[in-house]
Motif scaffolding. Structure first.
Motif, PDB file in Angstrom:
ATOM      1  N   VAL A  87      -3.644   2.434  -3.718  1.00  0.00           N
ATOM      2  CA  VAL A  87      -3.865   1.117  -3.111  1.00  0.00           C
ATOM      3  C   VAL A  87      -2.695   0.776  -2.167  1.00  0.00           C
ATOM      4  CG1 VAL A  87      -4.036  -1.357  -3.611  1.00  0.00           C
ATOM      5  CG2 VAL A  87      -5.309   0.265  -5.006  1.00  0.00           C
ATOM      6  N   ILE A  90      -3.195   2.943   1.026  1.00  0.00           N
ATOM      7  CA  ILE A  90      -4.254   2.444   1.915  1.00  0.00           C
ATOM      8  C   ILE A  90      -3.766   1.208   2.670  1.00  0.00           C
ATOM      9  CG2 ILE A  90      -6.572   1.408   2.016  1.00  0.00           C
ATOM     10  CD1 ILE A  90      -7.319   3.055  -0.433  1.00  0.00           C
ATOM     11  N   ALA A  91      -3.006   0.359   1.991  1.00  0.00           N
ATOM     12  CA  ALA A  91      -2.539  -0.891   2.587  1.00  0.00           C
ATOM     13  C   ALA A  91      -1.379  -0.687   3.561  1.00  0.00           C
ATOM     14  CB  ALA A  91      -2.124  -1.854   1.478  1.00  0.00           C
ATOM     15  N   GLY A  92      -0.838   0.533   3.607  1.00  0.00           N
ATOM     16  CA  GLY A  92       0.338   0.778   4.455  1.00  0.00           C
ATOM     17  C   GLY A  92       1.580   0.106   3.896  1.00  0.00           C
ATOM     18  N   PHE A  93       1.643  -0.049   2.573  1.00  0.00           N
ATOM     19  CA  PHE A  93       2.747  -0.776   1.941  1.00  0.00           C
ATOM     20  C   PHE A  93       3.876   0.132   1.452  1.00  0.00           C
ATOM     21  CE2 PHE A  93       1.913  -5.347   0.542  1.00  0.00           C
ATOM     22  CZ  PHE A  93       1.228  -5.640   1.710  1.00  0.00           C
ATOM     23  N   ILE A  96       7.561  -0.284   2.761  1.00  0.00           N
ATOM     24  CA  ILE A  96       8.253  -1.560   2.521  1.00  0.00           C
ATOM     25  C   ILE A  96       9.159  -1.496   1.300  1.00  0.00           C
ATOM     26  CG2 ILE A  96       7.913  -4.024   2.078  1.00  0.00           C
ATOM     27  CD1 ILE A  96       5.224  -3.882   3.227  1.00  0.00           C
TER      28      ILE A  96
ATOM     29  N   LEU B  41     -12.183  -2.679  -7.912  1.00  0.00           N
ATOM     30  CA  LEU B  41     -11.364  -3.221  -6.822  1.00  0.00           C
ATOM     31  C   LEU B  41     -12.252  -3.802  -5.717  1.00  0.00           C
ATOM     32  CD1 LEU B  41      -8.494  -3.578  -5.592  1.00  0.00           C
ATOM     33  CD2 LEU B  41      -8.810  -1.376  -4.491  1.00  0.00           C
ATOM     34  N   LEU B  95      -2.001  -1.982  10.149  1.00  0.00           N
ATOM     35  CA  LEU B  95      -1.171  -1.536   9.021  1.00  0.00           C
ATOM     36  C   LEU B  95       0.225  -1.080   9.446  1.00  0.00           C
ATOM     37  CD1 LEU B  95      -3.860   0.541   7.107  1.00  0.00           C
ATOM     38  CD2 LEU B  95      -3.319  -1.868   6.853  1.00  0.00           C
ATOM     39  N   VAL B  99       7.900  -5.237   7.749  1.00  0.00           N
ATOM     40  CA  VAL B  99       7.772  -6.208   6.651  1.00  0.00           C
ATOM     41  C   VAL B  99       7.576  -7.613   7.192  1.00  0.00           C
ATOM     42  CG1 VAL B  99       8.924  -7.256   4.663  1.00  0.00           C
ATOM     43  CG2 VAL B  99       9.364  -4.893   5.211  1.00  0.00           C
ATOM     44  N   LYS B 102       4.119  -8.152   8.690  1.00  0.00           N
ATOM     45  CA  LYS B 102       2.945  -7.812   7.887  1.00  0.00           C
ATOM     46  C   LYS B 102       2.226  -9.057   7.386  1.00  0.00           C
ATOM     47  CE  LYS B 102       3.333  -3.293   5.882  1.00  0.00           C
ATOM     48  NZ  LYS B 102       2.337  -2.668   6.741  1.00  0.00           N
ATOM     49  N   LEU B 107      -6.959  -7.569   4.153  1.00  0.00           N
ATOM     50  CA  LEU B 107      -6.663  -6.331   3.424  1.00  0.00           C
ATOM     51  C   LEU B 107      -7.696  -6.030   2.336  1.00  0.00           C
ATOM     52  CD1 LEU B 107      -4.500  -4.204   3.654  1.00  0.00           C
ATOM     53  CD2 LEU B 107      -3.101  -5.485   2.045  1.00  0.00           C
ATOM     54  N   PHE B 110     -10.725  -4.584   3.823  1.00  0.00           N
ATOM     55  CA  PHE B 110     -10.372  -3.239   4.272  1.00  0.00           C
ATOM     56  C   PHE B 110     -10.417  -2.250   3.096  1.00  0.00           C
ATOM     57  CE2 PHE B 110      -7.012  -0.061   5.431  1.00  0.00           C
ATOM     58  CZ  PHE B 110      -7.674   0.505   6.510  1.00  0.00           C
ATOM     59  N   PHE B 111      -9.981  -2.688   1.909  1.00  0.00           N
ATOM     60  CA  PHE B 111     -10.064  -1.833   0.712  1.00  0.00           C
ATOM     61  C   PHE B 111     -11.512  -1.444   0.431  1.00  0.00           C
ATOM     62  CE2 PHE B 111      -6.022  -3.716  -1.494  1.00  0.00           C
ATOM     63  CZ  PHE B 111      -5.233  -2.938  -0.677  1.00  0.00           C
ATOM     64  N   GLN B 114     -12.630   1.203   2.750  1.00  0.00           N
ATOM     65  CA  GLN B 114     -12.021   2.501   2.444  1.00  0.00           C
ATOM     66  C   GLN B 114     -12.594   3.139   1.187  1.00  0.00           C
ATOM     67  OE1 GLN B 114      -9.495   4.131   4.344  1.00  0.00           O
ATOM     68  NE2 GLN B 114     -10.246   2.604   5.784  1.00  0.00           N
ATOM     69  N   LYS B 115     -12.905   2.304   0.198  1.00  0.00           N
ATOM     70  CA  LYS B 115     -13.285   2.821  -1.122  1.00  0.00           C
ATOM     71  C   LYS B 115     -14.776   3.143  -1.253  1.00  0.00           C
ATOM     72  CE  LYS B 115      -9.367   2.488  -3.462  1.00  0.00           C
ATOM     73  NZ  LYS B 115      -8.742   3.699  -4.024  1.00  0.00           N
TER      74      LYS B 115
END
Lengths: 109, 137
Positions: A87, A90-93, A96, B41, B95, B99, B102, B107, B110-111, B114-115
């Motif tokens: 997760v 996918i979020a590009g986190f 960070i 999710l 994406l 920081v 962002k 989001l 978007f999940f 993707q899923k």
């Protein structure tokens, strides 16, 4: 969701237990921000007992990351289960946070 | 019996009930853990959006869920009687930002993109109908 806290020589550690979603993110946000407001700026979030995260949980981590970055601190994460790590990816986190595979690795790094 | 139906209220506290329902269905259908997580999710993000954007009257509403297994495809239909709201209409989030820049908006949807293998929205009889398909390998 439950939150456990402890302080060691390197980090203030918050361990999140259970599920972090839109119904529990508010309580986590309150805790995280109160810890940062109390002057802690090197935080480790232990994901070892976290089973689930949604974008609501990521939002709180982003709020925390922005806040500690302004204070020149940082948030590290450890022990993410593979589906939770995905997760973050996918979020590009992932760029960070400093992400460690285990708690020990985070403490000894 | 490979079809399951349930309802949730437009209340974020129902997310726990969603997780419990999906676990029950996942066990009956012997779904892999990964599929169960991806479906949980996606439905979590979808109903969090529906609760936030589709209902403006602060009354109690029920959201209908139907989960069906057909061959190696899990087909999920989510129907609500709120205002017209297409969750997939918004652009995907950027994406590649720092920081400071962002944002979390978009989001969750978007999940889902993707899923899930397929996703679609339609408005029919004053209802929002979202269909999600997850192929099981």
């Amino acid at each position: 969701m439950d939150i456990k806290e402890e302080k060691n020589e390197k980090y203030f550690v918050l361990s999140i237990v259970g599920r972090l979603d839109a119904s529990t993110a508010g309580a986590f946000e309150e805790k995280l921000l109160s810890v940062i407001d109390s002057g802690e700026k090197k935080l480790l979030i232990n994901f070892g007992e976290l089973d689930y995260i949604s974008s609501s949980g990521l939002r709180v981590l982003l709020v925390g990351a922005k806040k500690v970055k302004a204070l020149e601190g940082k948030i590290a994460l450890c022990d993410l289960k593979s589906h939770i790590m995905e997760v973050f990816e996918i979020a590009g986190f992932t760029p960070i946070f400093d992400i460690y595979s285990t708690y020990e690795e985070a403490i000894n790094s | 019996m490979n079809s399951f139906a349930f309802q949730l209220k437009n209340d974020l506290d129902e997310l726990n009930k969603l997780a419990a329902k999906l676990e029950e269905i996942g066990e009956k259908l012997s779904l892999p853990q990964k599929v169960q997580f991806d479906v949980n999710l996606s439905l979590d993000e979808l109903i969090t959006n529906i609760i936030s954007y589709s209902f403006k009257d602060e009354k109690e509403h029920l959201i209908d869920f139907v989960v069906e297994l057909e061959d190696n495809k899990l087909i999920i239909t989510v129907t609500d009687d709120g205002n017209e709201f297409d969750p997939f209409a918004k652009p995907d989030p950027n994406l590649d930002t720092s920081v400071e820049e962002k944002h979390i908006g978009g989001l969750g949807i978007f999940f889902i993109k993707q899923k899930m293998t397929e996703y679609s929205y339609k408005r029919n009889n004053k209802k929002n109908i979202v269909t999600l398909v997850k192929k099981i390998d």
